[in-house]
Scaffold this active site. Structure first.
Site, PDB file in Angstrom:
ATOM      1  N   ASP A  68       1.142  -1.203   0.068  1.00  0.00           N
ATOM      2  CA  ASP A  68       0.217  -0.074   0.384  1.00  0.00           C
ATOM      3  C   ASP A  68       0.807   1.407   0.096  1.00  0.00           C
ATOM      4  O   ASP A  68       1.728   1.474   1.170  1.00  0.00           O
ATOM      5  CB  ASP A  68      -0.805   0.132   1.174  1.00  0.00           C
ATOM      6  CG  ASP A  68      -1.402   1.253   1.276  1.00  0.00           C
ATOM      7  OD1 ASP A  68      -2.606   1.716   0.192  1.00  0.00           O
ATOM      8  OD2 ASP A  68      -1.775   2.098   2.607  1.00  0.00           O
ATOM      9  N   ASN A  97      -2.860  12.816  -3.542  1.00  0.00           N
ATOM     10  CA  ASN A  97      -3.712  13.664  -4.146  1.00  0.00           C
ATOM     11  C   ASN A  97      -4.081  14.710  -4.052  1.00  0.00           C
ATOM     12  O   ASN A  97      -4.886  15.710  -4.953  1.00  0.00           O
ATOM     13  CB  ASN A  97      -5.747  12.576  -4.261  1.00  0.00           C
ATOM     14  CG  ASN A  97      -4.324  11.709  -5.416  1.00  0.00           C
ATOM     15  OD1 ASN A  97      -4.327  11.200  -6.433  1.00  0.00           O
ATOM     16  ND2 ASN A  97      -5.245  10.223  -4.889  1.00  0.00           N
ATOM     17  N   ASP A 105      -2.225   9.492 -10.866  1.00  0.00           N
ATOM     18  CA  ASP A 105      -1.961   8.795 -11.381  1.00  0.00           C
ATOM     19  C   ASP A 105      -0.638   8.588 -12.197  1.00  0.00           C
ATOM     20  O   ASP A 105      -0.567   6.762 -12.219  1.00  0.00           O
ATOM     21  CB  ASP A 105      -3.167   8.503 -12.547  1.00  0.00           C
ATOM     22  CG  ASP A 105      -4.137   9.021 -12.142  1.00  0.00           C
ATOM     23  OD1 ASP A 105      -5.005   8.405 -11.266  1.00  0.00           O
ATOM     24  OD2 ASP A 105      -5.073   9.690 -12.607  1.00  0.00           O
ATOM     25  N   GLU A 148      -4.331   2.280  -4.039  1.00  0.00           N
ATOM     26  CA  GLU A 148      -3.480   2.109  -4.272  1.00  0.00           C
ATOM     27  C   GLU A 148      -3.015   1.767  -3.434  1.00  0.00           C
ATOM     28  O   GLU A 148      -1.790   1.349  -3.318  1.00  0.00           O
ATOM     29  CB  GLU A 148      -3.119   3.708  -3.667  1.00  0.00           C
ATOM     30  CG  GLU A 148      -3.564   3.218  -2.363  1.00  0.00           C
ATOM     31  CD  GLU A 148      -4.779   4.165  -1.701  1.00  0.00           C
ATOM     32  OE1 GLU A 148      -4.852   4.769  -0.382  1.00  0.00           O
ATOM     33  OE2 GLU A 148      -5.389   4.285  -2.596  1.00  0.00           O
TER      34      GLU A 148
END
Length: 307
Positions: A160, A168, A177, A203
């Protein structure tokens, strides 16, 4: 003539396709039992002729493959049309009299290649181009069932990205991305033979490392973690830094350091164990790999010499 498309489902398409295969193998007109061909008047009486020669296998198999693909996409009308064509070929043509021209053979090869590419695309994550959860489940079930190398086993790591929401929120989803794509590239570097990466969701990613010992798995995951942490992330955005945490399990029949006993060889259960260890890595401060040794949770590089 109207088609009864609303009455056709995946099971019926697959059943009729399998029936066509058996019909070809048997080389006669009597269809397999327990298969209902009355999906259209054109197909009724499919097995009524006293005899039928072999049919053009290439074309029939092509239409069957396309029908299966369309059915998987729930395109019943397209699947029905191709299946009907396959059945009519089986009914009406004599393989001995039919020869495919070279141009048609090329077209068949191209269509089959396109079919294979479509199947591969259905197993890929659209954003990162790595494998998706569907592929992960299929491969993991096969690996755990095959037990190719019982001395070394299979390692499964759930990975993770740490604080990815902050990435973000700070830099925007477009850069987020790009971060995911770059992380996948780093995760896939230096994988052992047969190893692969799959996007598990959001993620989270899974690394599957077959034919590897427990200690080698810890070393491999620690190097992977360090590769991500040491990457020059500011080249993507000033102040950007990305790390990952991982939970690692190792599956082998024979007991050993860090291994999971064979009664826990279910793929989903293995992933749940990896998730528990991932949580332990997060609680330990992130940017680390957690695994079990002699029943106790250990951290790579802190409780061993893997760094």
């Amino acid at each position: 003539m109207p088609h009864r498309l609303s009455a056709i489902g995946t099971g019926e398409v697959q059943a009729a396709t399998e029936a066509g295969r058996e019909y070809a193998a048997r080389g006669r007109a009597t269809p397999p039992r327990q298969v209902d061909y009355a999906v259209d008047n054109d197909l009724q009486g499919f097995g009524a002729r006293p005899s039928l020669p072999a049919y053009p296998v290439d074309l029939v198999e092509l239409h069957e493959s396309i029908a299966n693909l369309l059915a998987a996409q729930q395109n019943w009308e397209g699947a029905y049309a191709h299946l009907q064509t396959a059945l009519r070929l089986a009914r009406d043509h004599d393989c001995g009299a039919l020869r495919l021209p070279e141009q048609h053979q090329r077209e068949v090869a191209e269509l089959r290649k396109a079919h294979e590419q479509a199947l591969d695309a259905s197993m890929r994550d659209e954003l990162t181009a790595t494998y998706n959860r569907r592929y992960l489940h299929r491969q993991l079930v096969d690996l755990l069932a095959d037990q190719v190398d019982i001395e070394r086993g299979v390692a499964i790591a759930l990975i993770d990205l740490d604080h990815f929401k902050d990435v973000n929120d700070t830099y925007g989803h477009a850069l987020g991305d790009r971060v995911l794509q770059r992380v996948v590239s780093l995760l896939q570097a230096e994988l052992p033979d047969g190893g692969f990466c799959a996007r598990y969701g959001g993620e989270e990613f899974v690394l599957v490392l077959p034919n590897i010992s427990a200690r080698q798995a810890v070393t491999t995951l620690e190097r992977t973690r360090a590769r991500v942490a040491d990457h020059p992330w500011p080249t993507l955005a000033d102040g950007l830094h990305v790390t990952v945490s991982a939970g690692l399990v190792h599956h082998a029949i024979r007991s050993g350091v860090g291994t999971v006993r064979p009664e826990t060889n279910d793929a989903e259960r293995q992933l749940r164990r990896a998730d528990d260890l991932l949580y332990a890595a997060k609680r330990s401060g992130r940017n680390t790999v957690a695994y079990r040794k002699d029943g106790a949770i250990r951290l790579a590089g802190l409780d061993d010499d893997c760094r």
